[in-house]
Design a protein around this motif. Structure first.
Motif, PDB file in Angstrom:
ATOM      1  N   TRP A  40       2.225  -0.670  -4.233  1.00  0.00           N
ATOM      2  CA  TRP A  40       2.199   0.549  -4.675  1.00  0.00           C
ATOM      3  C   TRP A  40       2.221   2.410  -3.851  1.00  0.00           C
ATOM      4  CZ3 TRP A  40      -1.728   4.857  -4.088  1.00  0.00           C
ATOM      5  CH2 TRP A  40      -2.549   4.775  -2.918  1.00  0.00           C
ATOM      6  N   VAL A  99      -2.459  -2.650  -7.917  1.00  0.00           N
ATOM      7  CA  VAL A  99      -2.662  -3.318  -9.766  1.00  0.00           C
ATOM      8  C   VAL A  99      -1.374  -3.783  -9.950  1.00  0.00           C
ATOM      9  CG1 VAL A  99      -3.944  -3.285 -11.946  1.00  0.00           C
ATOM     10  CG2 VAL A  99      -4.359  -2.238  -9.483  1.00  0.00           C
ATOM     11  N   ASN A 132      -3.443   1.614  -8.658  1.00  0.00           N
ATOM     12  CA  ASN A 132      -3.806   1.111  -7.205  1.00  0.00           C
ATOM     13  C   ASN A 132      -5.297   0.992  -7.415  1.00  0.00           C
ATOM     14  OD1 ASN A 132      -4.110   3.889  -6.656  1.00  0.00           O
ATOM     15  ND2 ASN A 132      -5.027   3.228  -5.112  1.00  0.00           N
ATOM     16  N   THR A 133      -6.213  -0.205  -6.325  1.00  0.00           N
ATOM     17  CA  THR A 133      -7.553   0.209  -6.060  1.00  0.00           C
ATOM     18  C   THR A 133      -7.763   1.304  -5.119  1.00  0.00           C
ATOM     19  OG1 THR A 133      -7.552  -1.542  -4.889  1.00  0.00           O
ATOM     20  CG2 THR A 133      -7.948  -2.869  -6.330  1.00  0.00           C
ATOM     21  N   THR A 134      -9.275   1.814  -5.498  1.00  0.00           N
ATOM     22  CA  THR A 134      -9.470   2.475  -4.169  1.00  0.00           C
ATOM     23  C   THR A 134     -11.117   2.358  -3.451  1.00  0.00           C
ATOM     24  OG1 THR A 134     -10.489   3.845  -5.923  1.00  0.00           O
ATOM     25  CG2 THR A 134      -9.049   5.106  -5.964  1.00  0.00           C
ATOM     26  N   ALA A 139     -10.097   1.613  -9.871  1.00  0.00           N
ATOM     27  CA  ALA A 139      -8.926   1.342  -9.074  1.00  0.00           C
ATOM     28  C   ALA A 139      -8.354   3.242 -10.575  1.00  0.00           C
ATOM     29  CB  ALA A 139      -7.925   0.111 -10.332  1.00  0.00           C
ATOM     30  N   VAL A 193      -4.782  -7.623 -10.158  1.00  0.00           N
ATOM     31  CA  VAL A 193      -5.209  -6.986  -9.126  1.00  0.00           C
ATOM     32  C   VAL A 193      -4.825  -7.517  -7.549  1.00  0.00           C
ATOM     33  CG1 VAL A 193      -6.744  -6.205  -7.256  1.00  0.00           C
ATOM     34  CG2 VAL A 193      -6.950  -5.872  -9.797  1.00  0.00           C
TER      35      VAL A 193
END
Length: 804
Positions: free
Chosen positions: A95, A729, A738-740, A755, A770
């Motif tokens: 990402w 993602v 993107n996940t956080t 995300a 994911v």
């Protein structure tokens, strides 16, 4: 150009055309320093001056192991766990705009045909990577800096740094004094000496780093194209082609490597510049032998040179980049183990920060203010030795390194808890991650999948949800702000309105462009007296921002950092009220002590400031206690809570509980890369409040234009692995976000994550994927929160009862 050249030649001869004033004075003429000069001047700053004590590239720059080539690089994996580590890396790389690939043995052999492939399983290939001659790079940057108007003075060592009352600096040298609006320390292994001039003990230490150069090797000479640079992670060395031979540099084990700790105690020898240390081939023979096994042509190669020079390390191996807390207009760009690699990016990053008043993106892991007075010399030496020796160890999630611990930063309950669970390191503090019970698989056992803490953390979550748990929250950063202008100052700094006396709220400091600089819990203790509480890693990061605004705005306030004086215990769960009521005469009922209220109470005979706050989403309090009374209060609560099932819980359980309640976390869901509207923090942002808080105009513009992405709450269908944050993602084969942060929800028995996704993909029920360890897991957007917080559950229950 002619004028700049004449000035440069004048400075070389010592006949300086001296400037009395400058916008920025940069101290140190290595690659990082000249990059700063170049980028600031290019950005339009008119008065940029660089002062070098001897000549450009003296120090670590000149002996850095680089040429001028771009053959790509490969990190070699020769164990299955290394392959997992590379998959973990690629999960994050996808990402980012980074060209990097996980490649197999066949491609590796093509890029480096001299390798022994018997143990090679995979490689992490970066095609744009390479190496550059440090002298030529530095001189090119210097020429560019002069072309844009910067002035560079050689043979101009700084002797005194004196702050002025208006926040400027008098920079004294043997040639004269320059009055500077700001100074930047880019002095490499002299950085400590520069820091000491203004009272700082910067935690940087020189390490002896060796590399070996061979004579011509026929097999290398016969190649039609240059070999890719390789890093053999298991054997801990890098290796590349050097003309028709090879060059390789090992990272020795911590028991063998050498620190130049005498420089920390006594300072760098006055005449040291392009000198080298005495080499020691015996010290690196283990790595030499492994390199010969991996690259067999080395066995017949003649060594023509062994270089041993100083490179600078910080305790965690990351540089110290940015403005420094405790003094105005002092910036650092120091502690680079690999200054040549970082110079270009850091010069641009800092120049944009200086020019625009805020960082262009979040880089808090390199913030100089992550260290404090607790970072003493023994700790620094122990960590530098550990970091150098661990240079190529597997980088696991939730990594812990134990050298130099504990520091002087231990809470009042540390001795009671230290042997009962797995401890984590947070800004110098020891804080429990999870606790042991008989039959548990104990100790620190890192993994890319669920490991020994998974079951016990679920037990702790159940404890808090059903009974009552206690947690040590002492590492919070804590400040008292009071004085005539305290309310006015905080109204300017924070986007929320200020709480009334005896009440608490969550507030955010924003940057001028509307990004989230910090999240702080604010309590007004008495009229005009506020307690500010921030995360452990944000203590001096946030304090510096606040102090800068105080200085620039001329506010009449007094700010005291009470982080180390006050301990914090959290107590949470449905039985927490019963436990506290046994220890105080204060009314702890719902009516007597409401949510987001604060009271000074006596607890077990000790003075405690209690704040009713739902930090886990369950009924809970934060108890602020003098450190000396902390153990007594803790033991009294444990005794009083026996019938209520009281026990300890740690930060891993807290992370799981906060995520299933939909709580955002600073540094994850919000930071200097995000604005509060896309992060779903609208409730805390009062755009209609009268005060012109920092970032208000920018947020109004962002809101008017509309958002392009949104923080979404997703459930992930996984197996033995859970998201943590920074994973890619995917949707329809394309990267979309993107996940956080992520964790397993023990209440709902599924993996959860936040995300950032494009608006068109942020609707409930939307399906995405994911990526975790190279595999794409199905996920879908769900309604948040998954589990209502205790105050919300209580409110809904009362509402239902009133309708019945």
């Amino acid at each position: 150009w002619d004028i700049c050249t004449r000035q440069y030649r004048d400075s070389e001869r010592g006949g300086l055309r001296w400037k009395d004033t400058a916008e920025t004075v940069i101290i140190g003429g290595g690659c990082v320093g000249v990059s700063m000069a170049y980028h600031l001047a290019k950005a339009g700053m008119k008065d940029v001056v660089l002062l070098e004590k001897t000549e450009l590239t003296a120090g670590s720059t000149w002996h850095a192991v680089m040429g001028l080539h771009q053959p790509g690089s490969i990190r070699i994996a020769s164990t299955p766990i290394r392959v997992d580590e590379m998959k973990y890396q690629m999960t994050r790389t996808h990402w980012h705009v980074t060209e990097q690939y996980l490649i197999g043995p066949e491609k590796i052999q093509e890029l480096f045909p001299l390798l022994n492939m018997d143990k090679v399983l995979a490689g992490l290939y970066t095609p744009g990577d390479g190496h550059i001659d440090p002298y030529s790079l530095t001189m090119a940057l210097a020429a560019g800096a002069r072309m844009y108007g910067a002035q560079i003075y050689n043979n101009a060592p700084v002797t005194i740094l004196k702050p002025t009352s208006d926040g400027k600096w008098d920079v004294q040298t043997s040639h004269g004094t320059i009055r500077a609006n700001r100074i930047v320390n880019t002095a490499g292994f002299w950085a400590r000496e520069v820091g000491k001039m203004i009272g700082f003990e910067h935690p940087t230490i020189p390490v002896h780093h060796q590399y070996v150069v061979t004579a011509t090797i026929p097999e290398v000479k016969a190649l039609k194209k240059e070999l890719a640079v390789i890093r053999d992670l298991e054997a801990s060395y890098y290796l590349r082609q050097e003309r028709d031979g090879l060059l390789f540099g090992p990272y020795e084990k911590m028991e063998k490597m050498v620190l130049q700790d005498s420089w920390v105690r006594d300072g760098v020898p006055p005449g040291f510049g392009k000198e080298l240390f005495e080499s020691d081939l015996d010290r690196i023979m283990e790595h030499v032998e492994k390199a010969m096994e991996m690259v067999p042509v080395l066995k017949k190669a003649d060594i023509i040179n062994i270089v041993s020079g100083p490179i600078t390390y910080t305790p965690d191996l990351l540089p110290m980049v940015g403005p420094h807390c405790g003094v105005r207009n002092y910036w650092t760009a120091i502690g680079f183990g690999y200054g040549i690699i970082h110079a270009g990016g850091i010069g641009k990053f800092l120049s944009e920060w200086i020019m625009n008043g805020e960082p262009p993106y979040d880089l808090i892991e390199c913030d100089p203010n992550r260290y404090g007075k607790w970072t003493d010399v023994p700790f620094m030496c122990a960590k530098a030795r550990e970091s150098y020796g661990f240079n190529n160890v597997v980088g696991y999630p939730k990594e812990e390194r134990f050298a130099g611990r504990p520091t002087c930063r231990t809470s009042g309950v540390y001795e009671l808890l230290k042997d009962k669970g797995s401890m984590g390191f947070h800004a110098g503090w020891e804080q429990p991650h999870w606790f042991y019970k008989p039959g548990d698989d104990i100790g620190y056992k890192p993994s890319f999948q669920r490991t020994n803490w998974f079951g016990p953390v679920g037990r702790e979550c159940k404890l808090v949800m059903e009974k009552v748990g206690v947690i040590d929250l002492t590492p919070f950063g804590k400040f008292i702000v009071k004085g005539k202008d305290s309310h006015k100052l905080l109204d300017r700094l924070f986007a929320n309105t200020m709480p009334k006396v005896g009440m608490t709220n969550i507030s955010h400091m924003l940057t001028p462009s509307g990004k989230v600089y910090a999240e702080v819990t604010i309590t007004q203790l008495a009229l005009g007296e506020f307690l500010l509480v921030t995360g452990s890693g944000s203590e001096l990061h946030d304090l510096r921002w606040i102090e800068t605004e105080v200085a620039q705005g001329g506010y009449d306030v007094d700010i005291t950092n009470v982080t180390e004086d006050i301990g914090v215990l959290g107590i949470a769960g449905p039985n927490s009220r019963k436990v506290l009521q046994k220890l105080t005469n204060e009314d702890m009922s719902e009516a007597g002590f409401k949510f987001l209220h604060c009271k000074s109470i006596q607890l077990a005979g000790k003075p405690v400031r209690a704040i009713r706050i739902s930090y886990t989403g369950e009924l809970g309090w934060e108890l602020y206690i003098d450190q000396k009374d902390m153990a007594a209060v803790y033991l009294a609560m444990v005794e009083a809570g026996k019938d209520e099932g009281i026990d300890n819980f740690g930060t891993y359980a807290m992370a799981s509980l906060r995520l299933e309640k939909g709580f955002r976390g600073w540094g994850a869901e919000m930071n200097c890369d995000t604005n509060p509207l896309e992060a779903g923090l609208d409730y805390f942002i009062k755009l209609n409040k009268p005060a012109d808080f920092i970032g208000k105009a920018a947020l109004q513009e962002i809101k008017a234009k509309g958002l392009k992405r949104k923080l979404s709450y997703i459930a992930v269908n996984t197996d033995d692995i859970d998201p943590e944050g920074n994973e890619t993602v995917w949707y329809n084969g394309k990267v979309v976000g993107n996940t956080t942060s992520g964790a397993y929800s023990y209440s709902s028995q599924q993996s959860l994550a936040f995300a950032y996704l494009p608006l068109e993909l942020s609707t409930l029920g939307q399906k995405v994927e994911v990526e975790l360890l190279g595999k794409k897991y199905p996920a879908n957007i769900i309604q948040e929160p998954l589990i209502h917080t205790e105050p919300t559950r209580t409110r809904l229950q009362k509402k239902a009862q009133s309708k019945a």
